[in-house]
Each structure stands twice: as structure tokens, then as C-alpha cells.
Write an enzyme that holds these catalytic residues in place. Structure first.
Site, PDB file in Angstrom:
ATOM      1  N   GLU A 158      46.936  43.549  79.706  1.00  0.00           N
ATOM      2  CA  GLU A 158      47.891  42.341  78.774  1.00  0.00           C
ATOM      3  C   GLU A 158      49.204  42.324  79.755  1.00  0.00           C
ATOM      4  OE1 GLU A 158      48.264  44.784  75.078  1.00  0.00           O
ATOM      5  OE2 GLU A 158      46.832  44.502  74.754  1.00  0.00           O
ATOM      6  N   ASN A 197      42.212  43.134  82.182  1.00  0.00           N
ATOM      7  CA  ASN A 197      42.485  43.046  80.994  1.00  0.00           C
ATOM      8  C   ASN A 197      43.380  42.090  80.104  1.00  0.00           C
ATOM      9  OD1 ASN A 197      39.470  43.767  78.682  1.00  0.00           O
ATOM     10  ND2 ASN A 197      41.465  45.229  78.558  1.00  0.00           N
ATOM     11  N   HIS A 215      39.326  40.582  70.438  1.00  0.00           N
ATOM     12  CA  HIS A 215      39.784  40.850  69.153  1.00  0.00           C
ATOM     13  C   HIS A 215      39.874  40.095  68.007  1.00  0.00           C
ATOM     14  CE1 HIS A 215      40.347  44.982  70.631  1.00  0.00           C
ATOM     15  NE2 HIS A 215      41.201  44.716  70.949  1.00  0.00           N
ATOM     16  N   GLU A 248      36.868  44.645  74.218  1.00  0.00           N
ATOM     17  CA  GLU A 248      37.839  45.508  72.826  1.00  0.00           C
ATOM     18  C   GLU A 248      36.736  45.067  72.111  1.00  0.00           C
ATOM     19  OE1 GLU A 248      41.400  46.225  73.532  1.00  0.00           O
ATOM     20  OE2 GLU A 248      41.705  46.735  75.301  1.00  0.00           O
ATOM     21  N   ASP A 266      35.826  43.657  68.152  1.00  0.00           N
ATOM     22  CA  ASP A 266      35.899  43.772  66.796  1.00  0.00           C
ATOM     23  C   ASP A 266      36.453  42.740  66.130  1.00  0.00           C
ATOM     24  OD1 ASP A 266      38.427  43.424  66.746  1.00  0.00           O
ATOM     25  OD2 ASP A 266      38.824  46.260  66.995  1.00  0.00           O
TER      26      ASP A 266
HETATM   27  C1  XIL Z   1      44.003  51.023  70.919  1.00  0.00           C
HETATM   28  C2  XIL Z   1      44.037  52.251  70.396  1.00  0.00           C
HETATM   29  O1  XIL Z   1      42.376  51.601  69.869  1.00  0.00           O
HETATM   30  C3  XIL Z   1      44.808  52.859  70.146  1.00  0.00           C
HETATM   31  O2  XIL Z   1      43.912  54.078  69.083  1.00  0.00           O
HETATM   32  C4  XIL Z   1      45.492  53.167  70.517  1.00  0.00           C
HETATM   33  O3  XIL Z   1      46.957  53.793  69.341  1.00  0.00           O
HETATM   34  C5  XIL Z   1      46.703  52.215  70.780  1.00  0.00           C
HETATM   35  O4  XIL Z   1      45.359  51.333  71.823  1.00  0.00           O
HETATM   36  N1  XIL Z   1      44.386  46.299  73.633  1.00  0.00           N
HETATM   37  C6  XIL Z   1      44.062  47.894  74.737  1.00  0.00           C
HETATM   38  C7  XIL Z   1      43.628  48.680  74.069  1.00  0.00           C
HETATM   39  O5  XIL Z   1      44.055  47.468  75.712  1.00  0.00           O
HETATM   40  O6  XIL Z   1      43.668  49.780  74.789  1.00  0.00           O
HETATM   41  C8  XIL Z   1      43.861  49.102  72.466  1.00  0.00           C
HETATM   42  O7  XIL Z   1      43.845  50.404  71.528  1.00  0.00           O
HETATM   43  C9  XIL Z   1      43.970  47.586  71.279  1.00  0.00           C
HETATM   44  C10 XIL Z   1      44.934  46.695  72.364  1.00  0.00           C
END
Ligand code: XIL
Length: 350
Positions: free
Chosen positions: A159, A201, A237, A267, A269
Site C-alpha cells: 500500500e 501489494n 476488497h 485479500e 472479500d
Molecule cells: C488487516 C487485518 O485484517 C486486521 O485484522 C488487522 O488488524 C489490520 O490489518 N490491507 C492489508 C491487510 O494489506 O494487512 C489488512 O489486514 C487489510 C487491508
């Protein structure tokens, strides 16, 4: 009389038995869906999930995880803060528990994440630039060495592009180390683990658009400079009310692949809170999105893995971040949702 004879013969032949013989194949209960990992392996892809080590003691959680996935990411425990909350004392117990559990079941592991502007220990944020430079290198090399030989890939930088203006995020790393912190991070990771695939990422850069272009330009530049980067993770996401366009995601995967990079969905969802929650119609919309977006990875040779950010609605970061939702493949009771069937359809190309 004839009927009595037939009955006696059937009993003698054993056809009247009500219990199956030991050799009778047992059909799985209807609630046991086909494993995702079998379908993914047939397509030559990895199918993964984020997990938390503390939940591996929960039998239902562990059973679904072990049945369906061949790739795993620690949701939190391989980040800097949980590893080195106290300066100089590293605690790998959480990440090691995840890694051991996965290795015992033949799963591949993705490390996540060496450099991120969040989950930075507070003592790191307070360091002057020169000291941060040393600690930054030590951290990357120490963690990547610790997991050397155990992880298939690492999210090295996570990020780094800002949502405003799509320029480099003004994190403490950029402020104190300059823009070169990104290239440095990849070089340090490569030195510590020459085998792992090193990944950039990010989120909201799955389809085409300003942020996806910025990610593309960033990694293109790294490749051109000879920085050891192997891949790009598209977090995915997704909000059902505003999802990326399937054809755009495919085009993005292809242009990244044309740079010689691997791509993974890292990641995924799919929130449905924004369209009114878990009604039957919305669960079908969610299924369609899972099917279409996972389908891109299955269809595109450059894409090698799909990872979901958890698998049960009982445990999702979305609830805390965006409000109660039902974003994953299994409901809170671990029953497969329509979304699960959508992913299976995508993996089986149907
Ligand atoms: C999030 C986790 O899901 C949480 O449990 C934690 O508290 C914070 O991080 N992008 C990412 C992940 O790259 O590492 C993040 O995960 C969600 C957003």
C-alpha cells in the site's frame, strides 16, 4: 410362496442388510462441499486464505481451513508490530504457529507484509532518519531470513500509493528514507531470501483507473531499474455496490504480466452491507462477483493465486472496518454460502 423364496434368497445374498459393508464407499454428508483446493490445483492455481493462529484451536475453523485451502497468509502475525513490539526482541510465535500448521498440511505460505505504513511499532515511528534506515534494513532482513525456505512469496511493500493524487504515500518511510525505500526494501528482501517471490501489494488498483495506473507505473519503474520484484498483489476488497469491471481487471492483469510479473488476488472479500445486507438476492449478487473476479485469475496465465481475507463471516476484518457485513465464502456457522459455489464454479471454469 414365490415371494418368500425371493426374500430368503435376497437375505442369503446379503441384499437385505441395512448397514453398509465396510467396503461400501461412504458418501460425504451433503453439507461437505468439494474442496476448493482440488479444483484450484486442477487449474494450476493456488487458493488461499488469511488466518489467525489463535483460531486454529477452534475445530470448526481449522477443519474448513484445512479442507479447502492450499495457500495461507497470516492476517496479522507477520507484520512488524506483532513481531517487534519491543525494540530488539523479536517474537515470531504467531507467524510460526501459522507456518507450522500450514506446512504440516502441505500448504504453501505467503509472508505478509515486510513494509507497511500500518502495524508499525511505535518506537519505530519515533526514530530519526539515520537510525530508521538501519532498523528498516535489519527488520526486513531478519524477518525474511527467519522465514527463508518456508514461504513461497513475500508481500514486501504494501500500500505505498496514496488514494489522493495517486502519488507515493507520505508514510514515515518515504518521509525519512526517501522514495528509494521501496527499491531498497526489495533488495534487502532478496538478499535475505533469494528464493521467495517478492511482491508489491495494494488495494483499489484491481481494474483500470488512476490508482491502478500508478501501481503499474511504480512496478514498471522498479523492473526497469533491475529491482528484484517478481509480482503484484491485487487486494480485491470489493464493495458489491461498486465493484471493479471484470474486463478491466483482466486487462490490468495482462499488462502487469507483460512486464514479466506474476499477479495474484491477495485479500479478496465482497461486502454486501452497502447494498442492503444478506438477502437472498444480494447473496446471489455476491456469488456472481466472486465467480467473475476469481474467474479472471483462472483465465489469465499471469495470475497464479487467489487469496481470500478470511473464509467465515464469523471472523472478518470488515465488521470492524466498515460495519457488520457478510463478505466471505462461509457464513458465521461455517455453512458454505452461494459465494462459495461461485468460487468453485470459477475454479472449475463453469
Ligand atoms: C488487516 C487485518 O485484517 C486486521 O485484522 C488487522 O488488524 C489490520 O490489518 N490491507 C492489508 C491487510 O494489506 O494487512 C489488512 O489486514 C487489510 C487491508
Amino acid at each position: 410362496m414365490k415371494r418368500v423364496v425371493v426374500a430368503i434368497v435376497l437375505v442369503l445374498l446379503g441384499c437385505g442388510r441395512s448397514t453398509p459393508s465396510p467396503t461400501t464407499p461412504t458418501t460425504p454428508p451433503v453439507s461437505e462441499p468439494d474442496p476448493l483446493r482440488t479444483a484450484a490445483a486442477a487449474a494450476g492455481k493456488l487458493v488461499g486464505t488469511a488466518v489467525q493462529s489463535s483460531l486454529l484451536n477452534d475445530q470448526r475453523y481449522a477443519a474448513v481451513f484445512a479442507r479447502h485451502f492450499n495457500y495461507v497468509t497470516a492476517e496479522y502475525e507477520m507484520k512488524w508490530d506483532p513481531i517487534e513490539k519491543v525494540r530488539g526482541s523479536e517474537d515470531f510465535s504467531g507467524g510460526d504457529a501459522v507456518a507450522a500448521y500450514a506446512a504440516a498440511r502441505g500448504m504453501q505460505i505467503k509472508g505478509h507484509a515486510l513494509v507497511w505504513h500500518q502495524a508499525v511499532p511505535s518506537w519505530v515511528a519515533a526514530l530519526p532518519a539515520a537510525e530508521l534506515r538501519t532498523v528498516f534494513e535489519q527488520h526486513i532482513k531478519s524477518v525474511a531470513s527467519h522465514y527463508r525456505g518456508r514461504v513461497l512469496a513475500w508481500d514486501v511493500v504494501n500500500e505505498a500509493i496514496d488514494d489522493n493524487g495517486f502519488v507515493l504515500r507520505n508514510s514515515i518511510f518515504r518521509q525519512k528514507l526517501g522514495d528509494r525505500y521501496i527499491a531498497d526494501a526489495f533488495r534487502f528482501a532478496r538478499e535475505a531470501d533469494p528464493q521467495a517471490r517478492l511482491i508489491y501489494n495494494d488495494y483499489s488498483s484491481e481494474g483500470l483507473g488512476g490508482k491502478a495506473d500508478a501501481v503499474y507505473e511504480l512496478v514498471k519503474g522498479l523492473v526497469a531499474q533491475g529491482v528484484p520484484i517478481d509480482g503484484v498483489g491485487l487486494q480485491m476488497h470489493v464493495r458489491a455496490g461498486g465493484p471493479p469491471i471484470e474486463a478491466d481487471v483482466a486487462a490490468n492483469v495482462r499488462r502487469l504480466g507483460a512486464l514479466g510479473l506474476r499477479v495474484n488476488i491477495s485479500e479478496m472479500d465482497v461486502r454486501i452491507g452497502d447494498i442492503g445486507g444478506a438477502t437472498p438476492a444480494n447473496l446471489e449478487r455476491q456469488k456472481a462477483l466472486y465467480r467473475s473476479l476469481v474467474g479472471v485469475c483462472i483465465a489469465e496465465p499471469a495470475c497464479d493465486a487467489v487469496t481470500f481475507w478470511g473464509f467465515t463471516d464469523a471472523h472478518s476484518w470488515i465488521h470492524n472496518q466498515f460495519g457488520p457485513d457478510a463478505p466471505l465464502l462461509f457464513d458465521a456457522q461455517y455453512a458454505p454460502k452461494p459465494a462459495f459455489a461461485g468460487v468453485l464454479d470459477a475454479l472449475l471454469r463453469r
